[in-house]
Design an enzyme around this catalytic site. Structure first.
Site, PDB file in Angstrom:
ATOM      1  N   HIS C  56       0.805  -1.073  -0.128  1.00 21.36           N
ATOM      2  CA  HIS C  56       0.042  -0.232   0.041  1.00 21.36           C
ATOM      3  C   HIS C  56       0.925   1.336   0.011  1.00 21.36           C
ATOM      4  O   HIS C  56       0.238   2.289   0.206  1.00 21.36           O
ATOM      5  CB  HIS C  56      -0.937   0.148   1.288  1.00 21.36           C
ATOM      6  CG  HIS C  56      -1.658  -1.161   1.464  1.00 21.36           C
ATOM      7  ND1 HIS C  56      -2.845  -1.398   0.688  1.00 21.36           N
ATOM      8  CD2 HIS C  56      -1.978  -2.232   2.485  1.00 21.36           C
ATOM      9  CE1 HIS C  56      -3.231  -2.730   0.913  1.00 21.36           C
ATOM     10  NE2 HIS C  56      -2.636  -2.876   2.202  1.00 21.36           N
ATOM     11  N   HIS C 215      -6.879  -4.412  -1.233  1.00 28.14           N
ATOM     12  CA  HIS C 215      -6.267  -5.708  -1.373  1.00 28.14           C
ATOM     13  C   HIS C 215      -6.862  -6.471  -2.832  1.00 28.14           C
ATOM     14  O   HIS C 215      -6.666  -7.478  -2.699  1.00 28.14           O
ATOM     15  CB  HIS C 215      -6.497  -6.578  -0.321  1.00 28.14           C
ATOM     16  CG  HIS C 215      -5.992  -5.896   1.160  1.00 28.14           C
ATOM     17  ND1 HIS C 215      -7.137  -5.185   1.787  1.00 28.14           N
ATOM     18  CD2 HIS C 215      -4.918  -5.850   1.623  1.00 28.14           C
ATOM     19  CE1 HIS C 215      -6.424  -4.742   3.199  1.00 28.14           C
ATOM     20  NE2 HIS C 215      -5.161  -5.118   2.957  1.00 28.14           N
TER      21      HIS C 215
END
Ligand SMILES: Nc1ncnc2c1ncn2[C@@H]1O[C@H](COP(=O)(O)OP(=O)(O)O)[C@@H](O)[C@H]1O
Ligand SMILES: Nc1ncnc2c1ncn2[C@@H]1O[C@H](COP(=O)(O)OP(=O)(O)O)[C@@H](O)[C@H]1O
Ligand SMILES: [Mg+2]
Ligand SMILES: [Mg+2]
Ligand SMILES: [Mg+2]
Ligand SMILES: [Mg+2]
Lengths: 329, 202, 329, 202
Positions: C56, C215
């Protein structure tokens, strides 16, 4: 083609409006969309104007502001802006110190900026950026292409302009920074120009384009994708060879993503490039990792090395406040 | 006035070939040539009334300025300079020899502007053979027009063979070989469209 | 899979080394790679520790520094870090003020941080981020997911910690910012977890995943790709509805890229989101456009709105100096 | 000692099924479950000598702590807590009823930890049916082991039907329907591998 857009004909305009709104504290958008300019001008300072085809964001509009550019002229995607744009920008931001144009070495940019420079009735000079060592002569470029090194020139010359250096000094500094800067890139995927609707080039599932340009132009060769270490060795090696640096030389290292590369991979490449520099005895005194000079959503990266002296490094460190680069203010 | 039809035909052919021109520029360049030419062609078409009221010379200059201020890229200055120079150099009712002279002046202006020379895989490699033909051909009228048309298309095709040995794409080596220069193709399309109108008008 | 890596097993470690080298002025990397910490600690200040699965970036390591985090614990790609990591980080950066953990609401993160919190023999509190309005309950999340709003909490609470606020006050502030923040995202392409070797999900050439998680988890629905304006209307609309803001409310707007989206498109989305806000009478007093909370190379973006009051806005504007967010210092 | 073989079999089966577990988690989760389980399995295998020297209870606790400190994600705490709880609750030479009691304690510990309850498409939906079977079955020995094995696999399969109506993936609606819960599949694989060793040892 999958893009977050409304229509291919309005992408540029809407993107400029979004940019101007997000950074209204720094920039103002010309109502005719000819240029983006710094919100607050400094009387008598040399005006730094750059520009080029769009699709390389944050270059150039993201580098407008204190310590970098005064204006940038965005062309259509991958297409040089027209002379009218440069003239309109110059008339707006020139405040007595003359204009320094910073131009990437593509024949389109060269011709359009040159026409503007000839028509402009104010003192002006042009710094030409040609840092790409991949190909000596590329399609439609006489000599080397201008790529990610552009932002290093814009930063260092921008700092010098901010402290009040004159036009001739800035032109000389710009040429010197360009000469001490070299870059080379690799692409893993193609970009897609919105209006073209499909990828600029096709690449196999295991291929990479070594020495790619920032418009997806071909580079040195198409080869099998290899490891980050190997890629960094080739890119950094070519760059160091071009600059023929001595051991102990201090450099600014820029690991630049082309738009579709995760930061995680860019830091892997940073680590790999650092190993190459260490082996060559070169000292990266400043490291910049991020997507600064992009090719839309192309995956891949370039490595840029700028051999700094103490004076350039001090300018690099000077306060800067733009949309994409900001420190000490 | 015939120049209305010429302008309409020369711009429309570019719009109709936008995808082909895009593909050519994607192969060895950055893929914007088709869109650049279309943008210029549309800008000229939007001035159609104005152009129809102008003399041939003024219309050429207006179109040249329109190219320069709307196209950008290499094509903007190149086609702009070509048109403006033709507008300056041609007499009001040009003959073949006048056109050859004006093309000679245009080629010189383009070399001054863009540093490219004949043989370096640019539209100069269409303009120069056409100029030569106009200078040396003994034919006239429809026969000459047909020869010019053919010469333009053949010369554009021939640019495909120009890269491998020398010039500005030499580092691409084999990779550019076989690819026609997009600007040369545009130039040939324009010349072809003009010739077609001239032939039909007879 | 095309990635700039050496080996799937070493991506994380090499990326952390590259990150630490590039930002050595701000951060230090734990030799065991358990955490990244702020280089210079402030005695007695509450230690802010976050972390989560990697992939991320720049979240969370890129937000370590003055005015934001003291440490971040990077897990494997998309996998929560282990309690050992949080404990090691806490022991290193806690200087008497206690620890505030900032945790995104995934069951993995929640369990691992909770275990660490229970084992830690220092004062500590936890702020849970659950700003994603797309799905009330997602796979393996009880309640809403924590997404891009995390960085807004880290920034505002980070500023408050920097000025010396105590643990209880920071916990309350963090909860308040979380509550006034809502996000929703859309994906145009899948991401590829390096070790998995292939895309997480398959999507048609004209499809998008509306309400996607960071995700690549499924969201509300899979639909045909539509225009930027329509997408912005749905994302911003959902967010505004969740926050049920009154006309005239001031907000921080974050238009966040997921990693593979060109900046040009993010600014188109910014423009589109601004139009939706304007129609609703909501005032974006600060706008942040960029790829801050990503899903590797996923193409797409999220829109986050944080309803600020004057106190939060002042904290937002306070000096911050991290790898990914920097202003006024 | 048989627990060496059990550990070897239970870890190896996860490593062998890494791609299947990845695919299951990609369908409704974030795709890391296969790698998480492999990482834990490899970490346990690297402690093989240490574990072989320990009692069953200590080995279970060591494995639990290893899961917690190496796996991360949900699986780390979940499998870690399961193993540690079993290590605490089981007698040195456990019978079926002992296992049922220890599983009951484990399920309670997991619910305390992760707030999930039986029926919410987690590995609890494998543990609970197995616990029930152990409590209620009149069979013993090999027959019971075979029943447990089957029960674990069937229960994992049954999680595929759990989403559409209720629970933590309810917003996915139909989209999660038909997908087996990855953690449940891992749990079944482990139980299956253990049963196979027990059956072979007879
Ligand atoms: N220096 C030059 N002189 C003459 N023609 C040129 C020159 N550079 C490029 N061209 C012509 O322009 C064409 C490319 O135009 P275009 O793709 O629109 O612009 P760009 O190359 O800037 O992307 C080439 O195919 C070539 O024929
Ligand atoms: N709160 C919970 N309680 C029990 N088991 C859980 C819980 N959350 C997730 N699980 C189990 O963990 C599995 C997912 O593990 P994994 O993919 O490794 O971690 P993550 O979900 O954090 O990515 C699920 O399939 C489920 O069986
Ligand atoms: Mg171009
Ligand atoms: Mg082009
Ligand atoms: Mg995970
Ligand atoms: Mg998972």
């Amino acid at each position: 083609m999958k893009k977050l857009i409304n229509h291919v004909d309005t992408v540029l305009a809407e993107s400029l409006h979004g940019f101007a709104a997000a950074h209204a504290d720094i920039v103002t958008l010309d109502p005719g969309l000819q240029f983006v300019r710094r919100r607050t001008l400094k009387r008598g300072k040399v005006a730094l104007i750059s520009g080029g085809g769009s699709g390389h964001e944050p270059l150039h509009t993201g580098f407008i502001g204190h310590g970098m550019l005064d204006a940038a002229c965005p062309g259509q995607v991958f297409t040089s802006p027209t002379p009218d744009q440069m003239l309109a920008a110059a008339h707006e931001v020139e405040t007595g110190g003359g204009v320094l144009f910073i131009v990437k070495n593509y024949s389109g940019d060269m011709m359009n900026f040159q026409m503007a420079a000839e028509m402009l009735e104010r003192d002006n000079e042009t710094v030409i950026i040609n840092d790409d060592v991949a190909v000596e002569n590329s399609t439609y470029t006489t000599g080397r292409r201008g790529v990610a090194g552009t932002m290093i020139v814009e930063r260092i010359v921008g700092a010098a302009a901010e402290r009040g250096d004159g036009l001739a000094a800035l032109k000389a500094l710009g040429d010197a920074v360009n000469k001490s800067t070299a870059s080379m890139g690799v692409a893993l995927t193609s970009c897609t120009v919105p209006a073209a609707g499909g990828p600029t080039f096709q690449m196999g599932a295991e291929e990479m384009e070594m020495g790619v340009g920032i418009h997806g132009e071909p580079g040195r060769r198409r080869v099998k994708l290899t490891s980050a270490d190997d890629i960094a060795a080739e890119l950094t090696g070519a760059v160091l060879k071009d600059l023929s640096l001595k051991r102990g030389q201090e450099v600014v290292l820029l690991v630049n993503g082309f738009g579709g590369t995760p930061l995680m991979e860019l830091y892997v490449m940073t680590h790999a490039a650092n190993k190459v520099l260490a082996a060559a005895g070169i000292k990266p005194v400043r490291v910049l990792t991020g997507s600064y000079v992009t090719s839309l959503e192309m995956a891949g990266c370039s490595i840029t090395v700028n051999a700094v002296d103490a004076a350039m490094l001090a300018l690099w460190d000077d306060p800067v406040h733009t949309a994409a680069l900001r420190w000490r203010m | 006035m015939i120049h209305d039809q010429l302008i309409r035909a020369a711009t429309q052919i570019l719009i109709d070939h936008v995808d082909e021109l895009t593909a050519l520029d994607q192969a060895i360049g950055d893929g914007d040539h088709g869109l650049n030419m279309r943008r210029g062609a549309l800008a000229i078409q939007s001035k159609y009334d104005e152009l129809a009221a102008q003399s041939l010379n003024d219309a050429l200059k207006t179109m040249g300025m329109t190219c320069m201020s709307t196209i950008g890229g290499s094509s903007g200055p190149v086609f702009g300079t070509l048109l403006v120079t033709l507008g300056k150099e041609l007499p009001a009712e040009p003959q073949a020899a006048d056109l050859a002279r004006a093309l000679d002046a245009s080629i010189k202006a383009l070399t001054r502007l863009g540093k490219a020379e004949v043989g370096q895989k640019t539209l100069l490699d269409v303009l120069e053979p056409v100029r030569m033909l106009l200078t040396t051909s003994s034919e006239q009228g429809a026969a000459l027009v047909a020869r010019v048309r053919q010469c333009a298309f053949d010369s554009a095709e021939a640019t495909a063979q120009m890269d491998a040995t020398r010039g500005r794409s030499s580092f691409l080596g084999d990779r550019a070989l076989g690819h026609v220069d997009p600007g040369s193709r545009s130039m040939a399309l324009i010349i072809g469209a003009i010739c077609d109108v001239l032939l039909a008008a007879r």
